[in-house]
Design a protein around this motif. Structure first.
Motif, PDB file in Angstrom:
ATOM      1  N   LEU A   1       6.605  -2.411   7.839  1.00  0.00           N
ATOM      2  CA  LEU A   1       5.900  -3.369   8.690  1.00  0.00           C
ATOM      3  C   LEU A   1       5.499  -2.793  10.043  1.00  0.00           C
ATOM      4  O   LEU A   1       4.856  -3.493  10.833  1.00  0.00           O
ATOM      5  N   GLU A   2       5.847  -1.556  10.306  1.00  0.00           N
ATOM      6  CA  GLU A   2       5.561  -0.961  11.613  1.00  0.00           C
ATOM      7  C   GLU A   2       4.081  -1.075  12.003  1.00  0.00           C
ATOM      8  O   GLU A   2       3.774  -1.374  13.164  1.00  0.00           O
ATOM      9  N   PRO A   3       3.135  -0.864  11.073  1.00  0.00           N
ATOM     10  CA  PRO A   3       1.722  -1.002  11.463  1.00  0.00           C
ATOM     11  C   PRO A   3       1.269  -2.463  11.633  1.00  0.00           C
ATOM     12  O   PRO A   3       0.108  -2.706  11.966  1.00  0.00           O
ATOM     13  N   HIS A   4       2.184  -3.405  11.399  1.00  0.00           N
ATOM     14  CA  HIS A   4       1.799  -4.825  11.369  1.00  0.00           C
ATOM     15  C   HIS A   4       2.569  -5.664  12.391  1.00  0.00           C
ATOM     16  O   HIS A   4       2.772  -6.866  12.177  1.00  0.00           O
ATOM     17  N   THR A   5       2.976  -5.050  13.500  1.00  0.00           N
ATOM     18  CA  THR A   5       3.794  -5.780  14.470  1.00  0.00           C
ATOM     19  C   THR A   5       2.972  -6.532  15.512  1.00  0.00           C
ATOM     20  O   THR A   5       3.493  -7.431  16.167  1.00  0.00           O
ATOM     21  N   ALA A   6       1.711  -6.181  15.689  1.00  0.00           N
ATOM     22  CA  ALA A   6       0.861  -6.851  16.671  1.00  0.00           C
ATOM     23  C   ALA A   6       0.188  -8.071  16.043  1.00  0.00           C
ATOM     24  O   ALA A   6      -0.054  -8.123  14.835  1.00  0.00           O
ATOM     25  N   LYS A   7      -0.138  -9.033  16.897  1.00  0.00           N
ATOM     26  CA  LYS A   7      -0.663 -10.311  16.430  1.00  0.00           C
ATOM     27  C   LYS A   7      -1.917 -10.158  15.578  1.00  0.00           C
ATOM     28  O   LYS A   7      -2.123 -10.908  14.622  1.00  0.00           O
ATOM     29  N   ASP A   8      -2.757  -9.203  15.918  1.00  0.00           N
ATOM     30  CA  ASP A   8      -4.013  -9.036  15.186  1.00  0.00           C
ATOM     31  C   ASP A   8      -3.875  -8.183  13.927  1.00  0.00           C
ATOM     32  O   ASP A   8      -4.866  -7.882  13.260  1.00  0.00           O
ATOM     33  N   SER A   9      -2.631  -7.780  13.609  1.00  0.00           N
ATOM     34  CA  SER A   9      -2.436  -6.923  12.429  1.00  0.00           C
ATOM     35  C   SER A   9      -1.279  -7.385  11.541  1.00  0.00           C
ATOM     36  O   SER A   9      -0.769  -6.611  10.739  1.00  0.00           O
ATOM     37  N   PHE A  10      -0.848  -8.650  11.686  1.00  0.00           N
ATOM     38  CA  PHE A  10       0.237  -9.155  10.850  1.00  0.00           C
ATOM     39  C   PHE A  10      -0.131  -9.036   9.369  1.00  0.00           C
ATOM     40  O   PHE A  10      -1.296  -9.203   8.988  1.00  0.00           O
ATOM     41  N   MET A  11       0.876  -8.771   8.549  1.00  0.00           N
ATOM     42  CA  MET A  11       0.669  -8.630   7.109  1.00  0.00           C
ATOM     43  C   MET A  11       0.403  -9.997   6.477  1.00  0.00           C
ATOM     44  O   MET A  11       1.073 -10.979   6.812  1.00  0.00           O
ATOM     45  N   PRO A  12      -0.539 -10.089   5.553  1.00  0.00           N
ATOM     46  CA  PRO A  12      -0.754 -11.357   4.829  1.00  0.00           C
ATOM     47  C   PRO A  12       0.513 -11.774   4.072  1.00  0.00           C
ATOM     48  O   PRO A  12       1.269 -10.929   3.589  1.00  0.00           O
ATOM     49  N   LEU A  13       0.720 -13.066   3.974  1.00  0.00           N
ATOM     50  CA  LEU A  13       1.898 -13.591   3.286  1.00  0.00           C
ATOM     51  C   LEU A  13       1.974 -13.084   1.855  1.00  0.00           C
ATOM     52  O   LEU A  13       3.043 -12.690   1.373  1.00  0.00           O
ATOM     53  N   GLU A  14       0.850 -13.078   1.158  1.00  0.00           N
ATOM     54  CA  GLU A  14       0.838 -12.632  -0.238  1.00  0.00           C
ATOM     55  C   GLU A  14       1.319 -11.187  -0.349  1.00  0.00           C
ATOM     56  O   GLU A  14       2.076 -10.840  -1.272  1.00  0.00           O
ATOM     57  N   GLU A  15       0.900 -10.339   0.587  1.00  0.00           N
ATOM     58  CA  GLU A  15       1.316  -8.934   0.535  1.00  0.00           C
ATOM     59  C   GLU A  15       2.797  -8.793   0.836  1.00  0.00           C
ATOM     60  O   GLU A  15       3.497  -7.989   0.194  1.00  0.00           O
ATOM     61  N   LEU A  16       3.302  -9.559   1.797  1.00  0.00           N
ATOM     62  CA  LEU A  16       4.737  -9.520   2.097  1.00  0.00           C
ATOM     63  C   LEU A  16       5.547  -9.926   0.869  1.00  0.00           C
ATOM     64  O   LEU A  16       6.562  -9.289   0.539  1.00  0.00           O
ATOM     65  N   LEU A  17       5.097 -10.943   0.186  1.00  0.00           N
ATOM     66  CA  LEU A  17       5.792 -11.388  -1.024  1.00  0.00           C
ATOM     67  C   LEU A  17       5.686 -10.343  -2.126  1.00  0.00           C
ATOM     68  O   LEU A  17       6.663 -10.077  -2.841  1.00  0.00           O
ATOM     69  N   ASP A  18       4.513  -9.736  -2.273  1.00  0.00           N
ATOM     70  CA  ASP A  18       4.344  -8.678  -3.275  1.00  0.00           C
ATOM     71  C   ASP A  18       5.316  -7.528  -3.016  1.00  0.00           C
ATOM     72  O   ASP A  18       5.913  -6.977  -3.955  1.00  0.00           O
ATOM     73  N   ARG A  19       5.459  -7.152  -1.747  1.00  0.00           N
ATOM     74  CA  ARG A  19       6.308  -6.007  -1.402  1.00  0.00           C
ATOM     75  C   ARG A  19       7.792  -6.303  -1.572  1.00  0.00           C
ATOM     76  O   ARG A  19       8.595  -5.381  -1.709  1.00  0.00           O
ATOM     77  N   THR A  20       8.164  -7.567  -1.539  1.00  0.00           N
ATOM     78  CA  THR A  20       9.590  -7.919  -1.633  1.00  0.00           C
ATOM     79  C   THR A  20       9.962  -8.522  -2.982  1.00  0.00           C
ATOM     80  O   THR A  20      11.142  -8.774  -3.239  1.00  0.00           O
ATOM     81  N   ASP A  21       8.982  -8.764  -3.838  1.00  0.00           N
ATOM     82  CA  ASP A  21       9.285  -9.255  -5.191  1.00  0.00           C
ATOM     83  C   ASP A  21      10.197  -8.259  -5.913  1.00  0.00           C
ATOM     84  O   ASP A  21      10.025  -7.052  -5.806  1.00  0.00           O
ATOM     85  N   GLY A  22      11.150  -8.794  -6.661  1.00  0.00           N
ATOM     86  CA  GLY A  22      12.009  -7.943  -7.472  1.00  0.00           C
ATOM     87  C   GLY A  22      13.224  -7.408  -6.745  1.00  0.00           C
ATOM     88  O   GLY A  22      14.099  -6.798  -7.371  1.00  0.00           O
TER      89      GLY A  22
END
Length: 252
Positions: A104-125
């Motif tokens: 998530l390091e590239p996604h810490t600023a307000k204009d670069s937050f990770m989409p919810l779907e991608e966060l869920l994809d990355r943590t599935d399983g």
């Protein structure tokens, strides 16, 4: 049985340095309020997130998915901002939390937050507990996200700050929203200050050592969500003390 608060912070604010003394005061107050466990869900973009985890590693034993802090189980986790508004609590083993934080390091600023779907994809399983934090808060709602996306979460957060701000009826609104999605509604104090502990509590039927066990208890309904009759006093006092402390602490 195990009493746990599933949404807590170990720092006064995002901009303050981690203080071991302050963290210990949080742990002591949690125990004083009848908690056997908390989930430490510090903001992922807080100042020096990894330094906080390094200090915890140095000072406390770690078993399964939690630190042992003077008899209190402190489950490792973090609170992640997602694109298009919303906060997600991710609770699990510290190695998974560290790895996800690095992703998530590239996604810490307000204009670069990770989409919810991608966060869920990355943590599935992974053996994680994923909770939608304060889902109906006006500043960071989750209600606008697609139902099929939110249904991938494990629970929604009945948040003490929101009950104070909007009234106790917010608990019913979150429960109804959770019911519509087929998710459990759980309690999170959202404490940044010790006085807020005990405002809401999850009373689990069984003791848990891992995030996966916590997830199972919640999904199976093996818990009771308790809202303190003193919630308004606790949250108001905590907010007043937080503001006073912020003025006196060194802020980066």
């Amino acid at each position: 049985m195990m009493n746990i608060d599933l949404h807590t912070h170990g720092k006064l604010s995002k901009k303050t340095q981690f203080s071991m003394d302050y963290f210990l005061s949080m742990a002591h107050e949690a125990k004083e309020n009848g908690l056997q466990a908390v989930a430490l869900t510090e903001h992922f973009n807080t100042l020096n997130f990894t330094d906080m985890m390094d200090q915890l590693d140095q000072h406390f034993d770690y078993r399964n998915d939690y630190y042992i802090v003077e008899g209190l189980k402190v489950f490792s986790g973090m609170e992640v901002d997602v694109a298009n508004k919303g906060h997600i609590l991710v609770i699990g083993n510290r190695s998974i939390i560290r790895d996800l934080r690095q992703q998530l390091e590239p996604h810490t600023a307000k204009d670069s937050f990770m989409p919810l779907e991608e966060l869920l994809d990355r943590t599935d399983g992974y053996p994680l507990l994923r909770i939608g934090a304060h889902p109906m808060r006006e500043s960071t709602p989750l209600t606008h996200h697609a139902a099929e996306t939110l249904q991938r979460l494990d629970a929604l957060d009945v948040n003490a700050k929101d009950l104070f701000q909007y009234g106790f009826g917010m608990a019913d609104k979150v429960r109804q929203f959770a019911d519509e999605l087929g998710l459990p509604a759980i309690a999170g104090s959202d404490s940044h200050q010790p006085l807020q502990f005990g405002s809401v509590i999850n009373r689990l039927d069984n003791d848990c050592d891992t995030a996966e066990q916590l997830r199972g208890e919640l999904i199976n309904g093996n818990y009771q969500l308790e809202i303190s009759t003193c919630l308004n006093v606790k949250v108001k006092a905590a907010q007043m003390m937080k503001e006073l402390l912020k003025k006196s602490m060194v802020v980066a």
